[in-house]
Design an enzyme around this catalytic site. Structure first.
Site: not given
Ligand code: NAP
Length: 282
Positions: A16, A65, A101, A129, A153, A217
């Site tokens: 940021s 947050k 977001d 999710a 998952r 994303i």
């Molecule tokens: P989070 O809350 O930790 O959620 C992670 C997700 O990935 C959950 O659904 C989890 O499944 C799944 N997952 C993780 N490891 C897995 C595996 N080995 N097999 C299957 N599913 C798996 O993370 P988040 O904050 O949502 O962020 C997710 C991604 O989005 C990150 O890479 C982050 O950098 C990116 N992001 C990008 C932006 C952007 O502006 N572009 C904004 C926000 C986030 P379970 O529910 O089963 O654990």
């Protein structure tokens, strides 16, 4: 001089400051945008005191947050729906909060896809999710997609997202993915799979519609294995950097009084940093 912040714990990886610093310089503004690392126990006091420290507002990231939502005077509808605030500002001495977001995700698709992408897609598959998936699903529901399939998952986490739009959102285990793909005009990865240091997302895009849009994303790396596969199949591929850049626009406009644009110059600036591998993947 107007000052804004990004507060989180840890915060060293945040891009940021790079984004807002670029806009401050390109608009010739004298403002500042600073990183603040605060553990959770110190956040409530900071929320109360930051105006006295000369800040006009700022961004909030993990793990603050939800606490930000609980501690402000006025939350936007979107912030309440997502249960999280990522942008704070002051208005008439009161503390306001929004979650940008959804704006970021939708604005990026609007910028890179045909204008009628939502109508054409009809149905979407959202992989994951977690916190980011909530914004993606809420955004797609706002745009009126008839069916949003959340595939995760952990099925219970996917099921918890159906509350965002019960008539539109369906929860599925990973095993259902191949059967859902032919229906979807939009496929979005919101899992952390494909991110630097994580395994690739295992998905075969062969059953996808020829006009499907594939969005990831994850933005470290910019070209994830999912996007590479989509491009190789001739599908429209949308990377995650645009979401990050667009979500920053509303905050900058509130703090510094100028609505900035997401330009190729900004993208190149942040890409150079990502390619240089500065900071941890975020
Ligand atoms: P989070 O809350 O930790 O959620 C992670 C997700 O990935 C959950 O659904 C989890 O499944 C799944 N997952 C993780 N490891 C897995 C595996 N080995 N097999 C299957 N599913 C798996 O993370 P988040 O904050 O949502 O962020 C997710 C991604 O989005 C990150 O890479 C982050 O950098 C990116 N992001 C990008 C932006 C952007 O502006 N572009 C904004 C926000 C986030 P379970 O529910 O089963 O654990």
């Amino acid at each position: 001089m107007r000052k804004a912040f990004v507060v989180g714990h840890p915060i060293a990886h945040s891009r940021s400051p790079l984004i807002h610093g670029y806009w401050l310089a390109s608009h010739g503004l004298e403002g500042r945008y600073e990183r603040i690392d605060l553990p959770p126990q110190n956040f409530p006091a900071f929320l109360r005191d930051f105006p006295d420290q000369g800040y006009v507002g700022g961004n909030v990231t993990i793990p603050h947050k939800e606490a930000a939502l609980a501690g402000i005077d006025h939350a936007s509808d979107r912030a309440r729906r997502l249960g999280a605030v990522n942008t704070l500002w002051l208005e008439d001495g009161k503390l306001y909060g929004d979650n940008t977001d959804i704006t970021g995700f939708l604005a990026n698709l609007d910028a890179l896809c045909p204008a009628d992408w939502a109508e054409r897609a009809g149905a979407a598959v959202v992989l994951g999710a977690g916190g980011a998936a909530r914004a993606v699903v809420a955004g797609l529901a706002e745009r009126g997609l008839g069916c949003i399939h959340v595939v995760n998952r952990s099925l219970d986490k996917a099921a918890s997202l159906t509350a965002l739009a019960p008539d539109q959102v369906r929860a599925h285990p990973l095993d259902n993915l191949a059967a859902l793909l032919p229906e979807a005009g939009l496929i979005v990865n919101t899992t952390s799979l494909g991110m630097a240091g994580q395994p690739a997302l295992k998905i075969d895009l062969a059953p996808c519609r020829a006009d499907a849009i594939v969005s990831d994303i994850v933005y470290t790396p910019l070209e994830t294995p999912l996007l590479a596969q989509a491009r190789a199949r001739g599908l429209l591929a949308v990377d995650g950097l645009g979401m990050l850049l667009h979500q920053a626009v509303p905050g900058f406009a509130r703090w510094f009084g100028v609505t900035p644009e997401v330009t190729q110059g900004l993208r190149d600036h942040v890409c150079a940093d990502l390619l240089a591998g500065k900071g941890k993947p975020a």
